[in-house]
Write a protein that holds these residues in place. Sequence first.
Motif, PDB file in Angstrom:
ATOM      1  N   LEU A  34       1.160  -1.171  -0.073  1.00  0.00           N
ATOM      2  CA  LEU A  34       0.012   0.051  -0.156  1.00  0.00           C
ATOM      3  C   LEU A  34       0.840   1.133   0.153  1.00  0.00           C
ATOM      4  O   LEU A  34       0.795   2.293  -0.927  1.00  0.00           O
ATOM      5  N   CYS A  35       1.833   1.199   0.751  1.00  0.00           N
ATOM      6  CA  CYS A  35       2.950   2.502   0.911  1.00  0.00           C
ATOM      7  C   CYS A  35       3.598   2.670  -0.275  1.00  0.00           C
ATOM      8  O   CYS A  35       3.870   3.700  -0.904  1.00  0.00           O
ATOM      9  N   MET A  36       3.801   1.638  -1.223  1.00  0.00           N
ATOM     10  CA  MET A  36       4.442   1.648  -2.297  1.00  0.00           C
ATOM     11  C   MET A  36       3.710   2.267  -3.428  1.00  0.00           C
ATOM     12  O   MET A  36       4.093   3.251  -4.444  1.00  0.00           O
ATOM     13  N   LYS A  37       2.253   2.101  -3.414  1.00  0.00           N
ATOM     14  CA  LYS A  37       1.324   2.633  -4.197  1.00  0.00           C
ATOM     15  C   LYS A  37       1.204   4.046  -3.910  1.00  0.00           C
ATOM     16  O   LYS A  37       1.263   4.956  -4.833  1.00  0.00           O
ATOM     17  N   ILE A  38       1.171   4.213  -2.696  1.00  0.00           N
ATOM     18  CA  ILE A  38       0.898   5.790  -2.376  1.00  0.00           C
ATOM     19  C   ILE A  38       2.292   6.504  -2.960  1.00  0.00           C
ATOM     20  O   ILE A  38       1.972   7.655  -3.178  1.00  0.00           O
ATOM     21  N   ALA A  39       3.395   5.971  -2.537  1.00  0.00           N
ATOM     22  CA  ALA A  39       4.805   6.655  -2.878  1.00  0.00           C
ATOM     23  C   ALA A  39       4.619   6.895  -4.514  1.00  0.00           C
ATOM     24  O   ALA A  39       5.252   7.975  -4.910  1.00  0.00           O
ATOM     25  N   GLU A  40       4.398   5.918  -4.990  1.00  0.00           N
ATOM     26  CA  GLU A  40       4.391   6.052  -6.620  1.00  0.00           C
ATOM     27  C   GLU A  40       3.426   7.147  -7.107  1.00  0.00           C
ATOM     28  O   GLU A  40       3.984   7.945  -8.018  1.00  0.00           O
ATOM     29  N   LYS A  41       2.239   7.137  -6.606  1.00  0.00           N
ATOM     30  CA  LYS A  41       1.461   8.229  -7.044  1.00  0.00           C
ATOM     31  C   LYS A  41       1.803   9.542  -6.572  1.00  0.00           C
ATOM     32  O   LYS A  41       1.749  10.595  -7.312  1.00  0.00           O
ATOM     33  N   ALA A  42       2.366   9.708  -5.420  1.00  0.00           N
ATOM     34  CA  ALA A  42       3.016  11.010  -5.030  1.00  0.00           C
ATOM     35  C   ALA A  42       4.102  11.695  -5.814  1.00  0.00           C
ATOM     36  O   ALA A  42       4.164  12.694  -6.123  1.00  0.00           O
ATOM     37  N   LEU A  43       4.839  10.590  -6.044  1.00  0.00           N
ATOM     38  CA  LEU A  43       6.186  10.830  -7.126  1.00  0.00           C
ATOM     39  C   LEU A  43       5.758  11.422  -8.528  1.00  0.00           C
ATOM     40  O   LEU A  43       6.515  12.377  -9.125  1.00  0.00           O
ATOM     41  N   GLY A  44       4.438  10.768  -8.975  1.00  0.00           N
ATOM     42  CA  GLY A  44       4.070  11.102  -9.994  1.00  0.00           C
ATOM     43  C   GLY A  44       3.422  12.544 -10.399  1.00  0.00           C
ATOM     44  O   GLY A  44       3.455  12.759 -11.435  1.00  0.00           O
ATOM     45  N   LYS A  45       3.285  13.077  -9.165  1.00  0.00           N
ATOM     46  CA  LYS A  45       2.662  14.452  -8.981  1.00  0.00           C
ATOM     47  C   LYS A  45       3.761  15.358  -9.034  1.00  0.00           C
ATOM     48  O   LYS A  45       3.310  16.438  -9.123  1.00  0.00           O
ATOM     49  N   THR A  46       4.968  14.904  -8.645  1.00  0.00           N
ATOM     50  CA  THR A  46       6.092  15.837  -8.482  1.00  0.00           C
ATOM     51  C   THR A  46       6.745  16.306  -9.890  1.00  0.00           C
ATOM     52  O   THR A  46       6.638  15.838 -10.783  1.00  0.00           O
ATOM     53  N   ARG A  47       7.697  17.130  -9.819  1.00  0.00           N
ATOM     54  CA  ARG A  47       8.199  17.629 -11.203  1.00  0.00           C
ATOM     55  C   ARG A  47       9.612  16.942 -11.053  1.00  0.00           C
ATOM     56  O   ARG A  47      10.195  17.287 -12.057  1.00  0.00           O
ATOM     57  N   LEU A  48      10.090  15.861 -10.402  1.00  0.00           N
ATOM     58  CA  LEU A  48      11.029  15.191 -10.524  1.00  0.00           C
ATOM     59  C   LEU A  48      11.018  14.340 -11.925  1.00  0.00           C
ATOM     60  O   LEU A  48      10.184  13.901 -12.380  1.00  0.00           O
ATOM     61  N   ASP A  49      12.247  14.169 -12.281  1.00  0.00           N
ATOM     62  CA  ASP A  49      12.323  13.343 -13.563  1.00  0.00           C
ATOM     63  C   ASP A  49      12.035  11.931 -13.373  1.00  0.00           C
ATOM     64  O   ASP A  49      12.294  11.378 -12.354  1.00  0.00           O
ATOM     65  N   PRO A  50      11.323  11.260 -14.351  1.00  0.00           N
ATOM     66  CA  PRO A  50      11.045  10.016 -14.079  1.00  0.00           C
ATOM     67  C   PRO A  50      11.919   9.092 -13.908  1.00  0.00           C
ATOM     68  O   PRO A  50      11.846   8.016 -13.407  1.00  0.00           O
ATOM     69  N   SER A  51      13.257   9.455 -14.434  1.00  0.00           N
ATOM     70  CA  SER A  51      14.311   8.654 -14.105  1.00  0.00           C
ATOM     71  C   SER A  51      14.728   8.313 -12.643  1.00  0.00           C
ATOM     72  O   SER A  51      15.358   7.302 -12.420  1.00  0.00           O
TER      73      SER A  51
END
Length: 265
Positions: A34-51
């Motif tokens: 569950l935490c991994m899914k939440i973290a993945e969605k949170a990263l998707g909303k940031t401006r960080l490079d997908p790499s």
Amino acid sequence: MEFIEKIVDKFEDYSGSILLALIVLVIGLVLIKLCMKIAEKALGKTRLDPSIHKFILSVFRILLIVVLLVIILSCLKVPTAPLVTVLGAIGAAVALGLQGSLSNVAAGFLILINQPFKRGDFVDTCGYSGIVDNIDITSTTLQTVDNRTVILPNSSVLGSAIVNNTSEMIRRIDISFGIAYGADIAAAKEVIHEVCRKNEHVLDKPETFVGVGDHADSAVILDLRAWVDTPNYLSTKYELQEQVKLAFDEAGIEIPFPQVDVHMK
């Protein structure tokens, strides 16, 4: 029989702890997922490079698994202090052994977060010029104009000057032309302006500028400053140099070159 009885007694003593550990394991794995899914969605909303997403998620997963392991050992009444000490010592040893790689990783984080360039940009760095083909956590890959692949450590990139040639929408072309001292400066400037007006890539705003830049040994140097859209920079620069030379020839404006008179005795 007495030995077997002792084993049974021990199992009965630990049966509650084992059951608790199994429950914690199941719940922990579900929570990690569950935490991994939440973290993945949170990263998707940031401006960080997908790499950088994959690396952050991997580190986060490892940390969660280590925490779960420590909790399970505590449920089994296994002393965790020595384990934490051992893990700390292993981490310190790995950090010392991978000091160079870790500096590249840290530099990669800063590049991906600050984004001085992105994939597709044309940059000058570490003595190389090329299009950024890939940015990962340890290195940056450039594709040069003569189709060479250059892989640069991120620590070297971050420690060098970075010139991003394509970060802005427009760029200024700077070209210098030499004319003879006997040539008409006003006429030469008008020829250059006319060439720029006829070139479809030269922008009207900002305005094109032509002025006397220097009085050289054998020529008056006229400086041209013209603005173009960034993708048209290189091709337009070559076009203007050729077109101005042809226009000077047509207008009878001399472009001087060094000459030497040799007197034989």
